[in-house]
Scaffold this active site. Sequence first.
Site, PDB file in Angstrom:
ATOM      1  N   TYR A  32      80.287  -6.904  24.189  1.00  0.00           N
ATOM      2  CA  TYR A  32      80.120  -8.345  23.994  1.00  0.00           C
ATOM      3  C   TYR A  32      81.214  -8.823  23.043  1.00  0.00           C
ATOM      4  O   TYR A  32      81.156  -8.565  21.843  1.00  0.00           O
ATOM      5  CB  TYR A  32      78.726  -8.625  23.435  1.00  0.00           C
ATOM      6  CG  TYR A  32      78.351 -10.080  23.272  1.00  0.00           C
ATOM      7  CD1 TYR A  32      79.124 -11.112  23.788  1.00  0.00           C
ATOM      8  CD2 TYR A  32      77.174 -10.417  22.603  1.00  0.00           C
ATOM      9  CE1 TYR A  32      78.759 -12.435  23.647  1.00  0.00           C
ATOM     10  CE2 TYR A  32      76.793 -11.743  22.450  1.00  0.00           C
ATOM     11  CZ  TYR A  32      77.589 -12.744  22.962  1.00  0.00           C
ATOM     12  OH  TYR A  32      77.217 -14.061  22.804  1.00  0.00           O
ATOM     13  N   LYS A  92      80.978  -8.748  28.385  1.00  0.00           N
ATOM     14  CA  LYS A  92      80.536 -10.141  28.344  1.00  0.00           C
ATOM     15  C   LYS A  92      81.590 -10.867  27.525  1.00  0.00           C
ATOM     16  O   LYS A  92      81.688 -10.690  26.311  1.00  0.00           O
ATOM     17  CB  LYS A  92      79.158 -10.281  27.704  1.00  0.00           C
ATOM     18  CG  LYS A  92      78.718 -11.741  27.534  1.00  0.00           C
ATOM     19  CD  LYS A  92      77.387 -11.848  26.789  1.00  0.00           C
ATOM     20  CE  LYS A  92      77.009 -13.313  26.589  1.00  0.00           C
ATOM     21  NZ  LYS A  92      75.726 -13.449  25.830  1.00  0.00           N
TER      22      LYS A  92
END
Length: 294
Positions: free
Chosen positions: A133, A162
């Site tokens: 992320y 992400k």
Amino acid sequence: MLKGAVTALITPFDDNGAIDEKAFCNFVEWQITQGINGVSPVGTTGESPTLTHEEHKRIIELCVEQVAKRVPVVAGAGSNSTSEAVELAKHAEKAGADAVLVVTPYYNRPNQRGLYTHFSSIAKAISIPIIIYNIPSRSVIDMAVETMRDLCRDFKNIIGVKDATGKIERASEQREKCGKDFVQLSGDDCTALGFNAHGGVGCISVSSNVAPKLCAQLHAACLCSDYKTALKLNDLLMPLNRAVFIEPSPAGIKYAAAKLGLCGTIVRSPIVPLSDTTKKIIDEALYHAGLLKE
């Protein structure tokens, strides 16, 4: 492969500020019946910074049980302490999560070698897939594409990212360095359409908390290269994508969910309830998307 619209789940609280387990399970069930492609509990939108470790683990367990393997569960397992991140990732794997979402360490600002060490430690500790992320606006640091390349090359369970940089060109850069099979999910609803055009395969979405069907349709259209349909859906969703971030998240998306009768509006301090001005803007966005009727 993980793809499509994956909801960054909110965490409902009761009037006393405790986790509302029944509301959470009902909400997860509604997401699935609406056609969402996956769910991601205990991330930023799930208020992970203000959850205890016990609450964090409990939510993952509830989510895995409710989902019952119908869609992938990508459990949040991030920390700015490597040992804590390893512990949370191990628990997620034991609980039955399909993958973990691990944010780049925040506040202590490691360099690229530190990022490599952090993620390699987690990769060695678990066998389920890891999604990096990368969100520089919150963690202050930005994982270099070269670091990402080295991690996915050296550890087969580091499978994707992400990307919440807001830079749609990152998808092309990461595709070039990490390969076409590297799973690239947008972390920003506002730029997800363009990100997908550059090689992304979906979004870990905030807006899908209240618009799972529309978000799933948008990303399905992108995956089929039907960008005419995707653009129409994006036009419906864009005011909502913006409105829920006028004030610090997840106050906005929780208010929107409450307007649809999905949960209450309670957030944990230091996040505070919305102003009336912002509520009105979110109401208008919900009407624009067809989620509220006159």
